[in-house]
Design a protein around this motif. Structure first.
Motif, PDB file in Angstrom:
ATOM      1  N   THR B 253       7.318  58.153 -31.844  1.00 20.69           N
ATOM      2  CA  THR B 253       7.468  58.770 -32.827  1.00 20.69           C
ATOM      3  C   THR B 253       8.430  58.547 -33.862  1.00 20.69           C
ATOM      4  OG1 THR B 253       6.771  60.833 -31.144  1.00 20.69           O
ATOM      5  CG2 THR B 253       7.830  61.337 -33.441  1.00 20.69           C
ATOM      6  N   ARG B 254       9.553  58.054 -33.321  1.00 21.93           N
ATOM      7  CA  ARG B 254      10.675  57.679 -34.395  1.00 21.93           C
ATOM      8  C   ARG B 254      10.277  56.575 -35.168  1.00 21.93           C
ATOM      9  NH1 ARG B 254      14.185  57.105 -30.576  1.00 21.93           N
ATOM     10  NH2 ARG B 254      15.202  58.998 -30.737  1.00 21.93           N
ATOM     11  N   LEU B 255       9.620  55.486 -34.398  1.00 22.75           N
ATOM     12  CA  LEU B 255       9.106  54.158 -35.200  1.00 22.75           C
ATOM     13  C   LEU B 255       8.104  54.468 -36.153  1.00 22.75           C
ATOM     14  CD1 LEU B 255       9.364  51.283 -35.459  1.00 22.75           C
ATOM     15  CD2 LEU B 255       8.104  50.867 -33.678  1.00 22.75           C
ATOM     16  N   ALA B 256       7.129  55.345 -35.826  1.00 21.41           N
ATOM     17  CA  ALA B 256       6.089  55.735 -36.641  1.00 21.41           C
ATOM     18  C   ALA B 256       6.575  56.707 -37.887  1.00 21.41           C
ATOM     19  CB  ALA B 256       4.986  56.481 -35.991  1.00 21.41           C
ATOM     20  N   ALA B 257       7.600  57.263 -37.640  1.00 17.70           N
ATOM     21  CA  ALA B 257       8.440  58.172 -38.712  1.00 17.70           C
ATOM     22  C   ALA B 257       9.111  57.262 -39.760  1.00 17.70           C
ATOM     23  CB  ALA B 257       9.222  59.143 -38.144  1.00 17.70           C
ATOM     24  N   GLU B 258       9.795  56.222 -39.078  1.00 16.17           N
ATOM     25  CA  GLU B 258      10.406  55.303 -39.934  1.00 16.17           C
ATOM     26  C   GLU B 258       9.381  54.599 -40.993  1.00 16.17           C
ATOM     27  OE1 GLU B 258      13.909  54.037 -37.091  1.00 16.17           O
ATOM     28  OE2 GLU B 258      12.819  52.601 -37.706  1.00 16.17           O
ATOM     29  N   ARG B 259       8.321  53.925 -40.149  1.00 11.38           N
ATOM     30  CA  ARG B 259       7.181  53.363 -40.888  1.00 11.38           C
ATOM     31  C   ARG B 259       6.491  54.273 -41.976  1.00 11.38           C
ATOM     32  NH1 ARG B 259       6.724  47.922 -39.352  1.00 11.38           N
ATOM     33  NH2 ARG B 259       8.576  47.399 -38.046  1.00 11.38           N
ATOM     34  N   ALA B 260       6.308  55.556 -41.657  1.00  7.90           N
ATOM     35  CA  ALA B 260       5.797  56.476 -42.674  1.00  7.90           C
ATOM     36  C   ALA B 260       6.662  56.704 -43.880  1.00  7.90           C
ATOM     37  CB  ALA B 260       5.188  57.435 -41.902  1.00  7.90           C
ATOM     38  N   GLY B 261       8.022  56.517 -43.494  1.00  4.59           N
ATOM     39  CA  GLY B 261       8.885  57.007 -44.783  1.00  4.59           C
ATOM     40  C   GLY B 261       9.440  58.091 -44.678  1.00  4.59           C
ATOM     41  N   VAL B 262       9.414  58.668 -43.288  1.00  5.87           N
ATOM     42  CA  VAL B 262       9.881  60.293 -43.002  1.00  5.87           C
ATOM     43  C   VAL B 262      11.492  60.334 -43.495  1.00  5.87           C
ATOM     44  CG1 VAL B 262      10.374  62.086 -41.334  1.00  5.87           C
ATOM     45  CG2 VAL B 262       8.301  60.700 -41.107  1.00  5.87           C
ATOM     46  N   PHE B 263      12.207  59.521 -43.145  1.00  5.42           N
ATOM     47  CA  PHE B 263      13.567  59.346 -43.303  1.00  5.42           C
ATOM     48  C   PHE B 263      14.130  59.066 -44.838  1.00  5.42           C
ATOM     49  CE2 PHE B 263      12.881  58.188 -38.686  1.00  5.42           C
ATOM     50  CZ  PHE B 263      12.884  59.697 -38.226  1.00  5.42           C
ATOM     51  N   GLU B 264      13.174  58.888 -45.478  1.00  5.28           N
ATOM     52  CA  GLU B 264      13.638  58.338 -46.945  1.00  5.28           C
ATOM     53  C   GLU B 264      14.023  59.520 -47.876  1.00  5.28           C
ATOM     54  OE1 GLU B 264      10.446  56.231 -48.608  1.00  5.28           O
ATOM     55  OE2 GLU B 264      10.598  54.800 -46.984  1.00  5.28           O
ATOM     56  N   ARG B 265      13.499  60.676 -47.440  1.00  7.10           N
ATOM     57  CA  ARG B 265      13.609  61.969 -48.260  1.00  7.10           C
ATOM     58  C   ARG B 265      13.585  63.087 -47.256  1.00  7.10           C
ATOM     59  NH1 ARG B 265      11.344  59.698 -52.293  1.00  7.10           N
ATOM     60  NH2 ARG B 265       9.469  61.029 -52.305  1.00  7.10           N
ATOM     61  N   PRO B 266      14.136  64.272 -47.371  1.00  5.94           N
ATOM     62  CA  PRO B 266      14.059  65.351 -46.214  1.00  5.94           C
ATOM     63  C   PRO B 266      12.696  65.971 -46.329  1.00  5.94           C
ATOM     64  CG  PRO B 266      15.982  65.714 -47.781  1.00  5.94           C
ATOM     65  CD  PRO B 266      15.470  64.296 -48.186  1.00  5.94           C
ATOM     66  N   VAL B 267      12.085  66.253 -45.449  1.00 11.88           N
ATOM     67  CA  VAL B 267      10.855  66.965 -45.412  1.00 11.88           C
ATOM     68  C   VAL B 267      11.385  68.614 -45.339  1.00 11.88           C
ATOM     69  CG1 VAL B 267       9.265  65.326 -44.566  1.00 11.88           C
ATOM     70  CG2 VAL B 267      10.391  66.920 -42.782  1.00 11.88           C
ATOM     71  N   ASP B 268      10.467  69.386 -45.921  1.00 15.20           N
ATOM     72  CA  ASP B 268      10.773  71.017 -45.878  1.00 15.20           C
ATOM     73  C   ASP B 268       9.899  71.504 -44.749  1.00 15.20           C
ATOM     74  OD1 ASP B 268       8.049  71.573 -47.021  1.00 15.20           O
ATOM     75  OD2 ASP B 268       9.070  71.063 -48.993  1.00 15.20           O
ATOM     76  N   THR B 269       8.880  70.952 -44.336  1.00 13.28           N
ATOM     77  CA  THR B 269       7.837  71.341 -43.344  1.00 13.28           C
ATOM     78  C   THR B 269       7.488  70.295 -42.340  1.00 13.28           C
ATOM     79  OG1 THR B 269       6.677  72.904 -45.118  1.00 13.28           O
ATOM     80  CG2 THR B 269       5.819  72.491 -43.139  1.00 13.28           C
ATOM     81  N   ALA B 270       7.329  70.861 -40.958  1.00 15.13           N
ATOM     82  CA  ALA B 270       6.779  69.644 -40.139  1.00 15.13           C
ATOM     83  C   ALA B 270       5.826  70.473 -39.209  1.00 15.13           C
ATOM     84  CB  ALA B 270       7.841  69.171 -39.171  1.00 15.13           C
ATOM     85  N   GLU B 271       4.532  69.870 -39.118  1.00 13.19           N
ATOM     86  CA  GLU B 271       3.404  70.483 -38.279  1.00 13.19           C
ATOM     87  C   GLU B 271       3.410  69.413 -37.060  1.00 13.19           C
ATOM     88  OE1 GLU B 271       1.319  72.935 -37.475  1.00 13.19           O
ATOM     89  OE2 GLU B 271       1.805  74.228 -39.363  1.00 13.19           O
ATOM     90  N   LEU B 272       3.957  70.038 -36.231  1.00 13.44           N
ATOM     91  CA  LEU B 272       4.196  68.762 -34.977  1.00 13.44           C
ATOM     92  C   LEU B 272       3.103  69.356 -33.752  1.00 13.44           C
ATOM     93  CD1 LEU B 272       8.097  69.434 -34.243  1.00 13.44           C
ATOM     94  CD2 LEU B 272       6.766  67.608 -35.901  1.00 13.44           C
ATOM     95  N   HIS B 273       2.393  68.175 -33.145  1.00 12.08           N
ATOM     96  CA  HIS B 273       1.500  68.373 -32.185  1.00 12.08           C
ATOM     97  C   HIS B 273       2.170  68.604 -30.878  1.00 12.08           C
ATOM     98  CE1 HIS B 273      -2.597  67.112 -30.169  1.00 12.08           C
ATOM     99  NE2 HIS B 273      -2.334  68.301 -29.678  1.00 12.08           N
ATOM    100  N   ALA B 274       2.851  69.546 -30.398  1.00 13.63           N
ATOM    101  CA  ALA B 274       3.582  69.772 -29.288  1.00 13.63           C
ATOM    102  C   ALA B 274       2.677  70.664 -28.336  1.00 13.63           C
ATOM    103  CB  ALA B 274       4.991  70.096 -29.606  1.00 13.63           C
ATOM    104  N   PRO B 275       1.894  70.248 -27.654  1.00 11.51           N
ATOM    105  CA  PRO B 275       1.153  71.210 -26.858  1.00 11.51           C
ATOM    106  C   PRO B 275       2.054  72.051 -25.825  1.00 11.51           C
ATOM    107  CG  PRO B 275      -0.062  69.129 -26.674  1.00 11.51           C
ATOM    108  CD  PRO B 275       1.365  68.979 -27.514  1.00 11.51           C
ATOM    109  N   PHE B 276       3.108  71.425 -25.274  1.00 13.11           N
ATOM    110  CA  PHE B 276       4.136  71.980 -24.418  1.00 13.11           C
ATOM    111  C   PHE B 276       5.352  72.212 -25.085  1.00 13.11           C
ATOM    112  CE2 PHE B 276       1.048  69.884 -21.823  1.00 13.11           C
ATOM    113  CZ  PHE B 276       0.718  70.886 -20.958  1.00 13.11           C
ATOM    114  N   THR B 277       6.019  73.588 -24.956  1.00 18.33           N
ATOM    115  CA  THR B 277       7.267  73.896 -25.384  1.00 18.33           C
ATOM    116  C   THR B 277       8.326  72.639 -25.561  1.00 18.33           C
ATOM    117  OG1 THR B 277       7.964  74.972 -23.475  1.00 18.33           O
ATOM    118  CG2 THR B 277       6.977  76.271 -25.436  1.00 18.33           C
ATOM    119  N   SER B 278       8.324  71.986 -24.146  1.00 24.08           N
ATOM    120  CA  SER B 278       9.443  71.202 -24.164  1.00 24.08           C
ATOM    121  C   SER B 278       9.019  69.728 -25.025  1.00 24.08           C
ATOM    122  CB  SER B 278       9.005  70.546 -22.720  1.00 24.08           C
ATOM    123  OG  SER B 278       8.056  70.475 -22.385  1.00 24.08           O
ATOM    124  N   GLN B 279       7.792  69.766 -25.423  1.00 25.18           N
ATOM    125  CA  GLN B 279       7.591  68.389 -26.238  1.00 25.18           C
ATOM    126  C   GLN B 279       8.095  68.671 -27.621  1.00 25.18           C
ATOM    127  OE1 GLN B 279       3.295  67.653 -25.507  1.00 25.18           O
ATOM    128  NE2 GLN B 279       4.044  66.624 -23.426  1.00 25.18           N
TER     129      GLN B 279
END
Lengths: 389, 360
Positions: B253-279
């Motif tokens: 996830t971290r690497l995909a986010a880096e490559r997608a440019g997530v960390f270049e500027r803050p996001v205000d919303t995140a829709e996460l596919h986390a089927p379990f609370t722990s995920q």
């Protein structure tokens, strides 16, 4: 608007295809093909940016979404991995999806691979799970396709022996291909014609075997091609087309999706007259009669004339338009890989690396795949020279 | 990652109501209203679409080539340029995005669907595991997720009450989501399913479908008032064997986010596919999401988790917030495989952030 990066095939690997590879796991099988492709390209796992894998239904091996389990075996850990499934055309579609990653400049070098290890289960049963309110599969794929072959014969007046000629040719070609599954050294036309009738008019020797096998290719961009130790095959055009399986207007003998798919490939490659400009074809022919049928569908012969090309020897290995130099699907059929083998064999030809089944001076070769009930088509045209369009 | 060679946006999104059972409907019947809705949103017809790509699983349908029936429903006549991934629809969207990048199409229809109700999805998912050494033991999906949850608790990264908080927040958020299957603050957290996961820590099992339309450049501006531009999208896979992975982390996830440019500027919303609370705990850490980021305003997979569509829905929900003017820069995430083995991250932005023109 297109501003595509040219795509080159710089590595090709296949396993020896056989009825049952009991010496390897599924992971071992795919890794064997992948390593052969890397060796051909003189690259290592570290040079690969992404992996695109395809196979036909998961029920054939009984593993759901096997790309998850195969990530380690294919050196994909830490990389993007995509899994394509478009029925029998999947091997071709998988290569095209991989080519888009290069053409769209998402990645520089991509490993693409397709496989089937049919001995892990039973394809007949894998295709025969009962579903309420849908037509049952008609005793395997042959039962589905035989009526359409019969319709072709009625429509064109093709004589009965044309199907046997195709099978006899492809099985002889397979003798020149060390990777082919069926090596029938004592094959004769009479033996083909004497084989049992399975689904009239399709005889036993006019049908494909069930194989275990995998095929892999390394696709790369212009810079990657410049570093290639062996001649690259350049992708000149590639397309997929689909149409519904069953509807009143469907022409099962010559589906519109196949015609449209070929037309798109020829447009991209600047081909005006495929019969004159294309040197050879690796065509998806699981039942022998599909050679003359697809010759028409792909624009190599006028409607009703395909069987005449076959009968006159044009499609023989030493003919004017060789078809299935490798022995084709009739000699080797790991279903999910069969389309990619067509694409890879086309690339081998224009690279001049096809060994004993090489067509002298092949510069432009078509790879063709189809699947479902003649529902899905994928094709690419590769050339010895980079694209100019 | 090099910047994409074309600007491509999500211009429409539709989803079904996600239901525990849909015995009265075939997959095609479940999908058709969603396809009609997403096409109606843009005024496009099937024949206008440049490329179509879908995601689904034969194992959920219980038959080979199950996707062919859905294609018949799409209406592939005249013949269409079309492909299918045996993956969550988020990866179908990725394939469609790459197709649009090549310039061979300007619009794409992406859809996916899955019915978990006919069988035991916990058991079905065991068939994803290494077929020789692991699958024969039938370790089910909840048991594997529980292993991951216990690892997190042992590492001091969360505890059971924090996990209960994730569940409560998600289902409270879903109260505003008419499509969600489990919603409202009063969903009980329940008993242990597999320790330390309780019913409430697990996703509902259900059936559903989703569809998205992508368009490039000016075509996107014509079709949508506020296109959700895909600024970056990437996906990565990890080793399959749980024994060689640190289950408290998600390097893919971290690497995909880096490559997608997530960390270049803050996001205000995140829709996460986390089927379990722990995920969600694992993903928040990998994506460096602070408390200021609105996570899963739709309720996420804890409110509705239709297999094969839940990831595409995350991207669709993120895009829809941009369409509605509720977000300027949103992240959509999808996962596949046991314990977050494979992850996809997309960054979507509102038009104000868009660079001018189609070619950059």
């Amino acid at each position: 608007m297109t501003n595509k990066e040219p795509v080159a095939v710089v590595g090709i690997g296949q396993t020896k295809h056989v009825a049952a590879r009991r010496d390897v796991s599924i992971a071992g099988l795919v890794r064997e093909a992948a390593r052969a492709a890397l060796a051909d390209a003189e690259l290592t796992w570290a040079d690969i940016d992404a992996v695109v894998i395809g196979k036909a239904p998961d029920f054939f091996e009984g593993v759901m979404m096997p790309e998850l389990y195969l990530a380690d075996a294919l050196g994909a850990v830490g990389k993007p991995m995509l899994r394509v499934h478009t029925a029998g055309s999947v091997g071709g579609s998988t290569a095209l999806v991989a080519s888009n990653l290069v053409a769209g400049r998402v990645h520089g070098t991509v490993l693409t691979l397709a496989f089937e290890k049919q001995s892990e289960s039973n394809a007949m049963w894998g295709l025969s799970l009962p579903v309420p309110f849908q037509q049952p599969l008609l005793a395997g794929a042959g039962g589905f396709f035989a009526p359409h072959v019969r319709a072709y014969m009625r429509r064109t007046g093709a004589p009965d022996h044309v199907g046997s000629l195709v099978a006899y040719k492809d099985r002889r070609n397979a003798l020149k291909n060390p990777y082919a599954h069926l090596h029938e050294h004592d094959i004769t036309l009479e033996k083909v014609q004497a084989s049992p009738m399975l689904w009239d008019p399709v005889r036993y020797s006019e049908t494909c075997p069930s194989s275990d096998g995998a095929c892999a290719m390394v696709l790369t961009d212009r810079a990657g091609a410049a570093r290639s130790p062996r001649p690259p095959a350049w992708m000149l055009g590639g397309a997929m087309r689909s149409e519904p399986t069953l509807f009143a207007g469907k022409d099962f003998v010559s589906p519109q999706a196949g015609k449209d798919c070929a037309a798109d490939v020829y447009r991209q490659a600047g081909i005006a007259d495929p019969r004159r400009e294309i040197d050879a074809v690796e065509m998806y022919v699981p039942f022998s009669w599909y050679e003359p049928m697809w010759l028409e569908n792909l624009g190599f012969a006028a409607e009703g004339e395909g069987w005449k090309l076959t009968e006159s020897g044009v499609t023989e290995l030493d003919g004017d338009l060789p078809v299935n130099m490798s022995g084709g699907v009739l000699s080797t059929n790991p279903i999910g890989a069969s389309g990619m083998i067509r694409f890879a064999e086309a690339a081998l030809q224009v690279r001049g690396q096809a060994g004993e089944h090489q067509v002298e001076g092949a510069r432009k070769v078509l790879g063709h795949a189809y699947g479902g009930g003649s529902q899905f088509f994928s094709m690419w045209l590769v050339g010895a020279e980079p694209p100019t369009h | 990652m090099r910047p994409p060679i074309r600007d491509i946006a999500v211009v429409a999104f539709a989803q079904s109501d996600h239901l525990r059972t849909t015995d009265e409907m075939s997959e095609v019947e479940m999908l058709m209203p969603v396809l009609h809705e997403v096409l109606a949103a843009t005024g496009l017809k099937t024949a206008d679409i440049g490329f179509t790509c879908s995601g689904s699983s034969d194992y959920l349908a219980g038959r080979a080539f199950s996707f062919t029936m859905a294609l018949d429903g799409v209406g592939a006549w005249p013949p269409i340029s079309e492909s299918h991934v045996e993956m969550d629809g988020a990866w179908a969207l990725y394939e469609a995005w790459t197709k649009l990048l090549t310039g061979e199409a300007d619009t794409a229809l992406v859809y996916s669907y899955g019915k978990s109700s006919p069988g035991s999805v916990r058991d079905v998912l065991t068939r994803q595991l290494d077929p020789y050494y692991v699958a024969p033991l039938w370790p089910d999906a909840v048991a594997l997720a529980a292993l991951q949850a216990q690892s997190l608790i042992d590492a001091g990264e969360t505890d059971e009450s924090a996990l209960a908080g994730v569940a409560a927040r998600s289902r409270a958020a879903a109260a505003d989501n008419p499509h969600a299957q489990l919603r409202g603050a009063d969903v009980p957290h329940g008993d242990y399913v597999v320790n330390p996961l309780r019913t409430g820590d697990c996703p509902p099992i259900g059936d559903g479908a989703a569809a998205v339309i992508l368009a490039a450049g000016d075509r996107a501006r014509e079709l949508c008032e506020r296109p959700a531009w895909i600024r970056g999208i990437d996906h990565r896979i990890e080793a399959h064997s749980l024994g060689v992975r640190d289950l408290t982390d998600s390097p893919s996830t971290r690497l995909a986010a880096e490559r997608a440019g997530v960390f270049e500027r803050p996001v205000d919303t995140a829709e996460l596919h986390a089927p379990f609370t722990s995920q969600e705990v694992v993903l928040r850490k990998a994506l460096r999401l602070g408390e200021d980021v609105t996570v899963n305003p739709s309720g996420g997979a804890l409110a509705a988790n239709p297999m094969m569509a839940a990831g595409l829905i995350r991207i669709g929900e993120a895009a829809a917030r941009i369409h509605r003017g509720e977000s300027r820069r949103a992240l959509g995430h999808a996962t596949s495989g046991p314990c977050l083995q494979q992850n996809l991250v997309a960054v979507l932005e509102a038009s104000e952030e868009a660079s001018e023109g189609e070619n950059r």
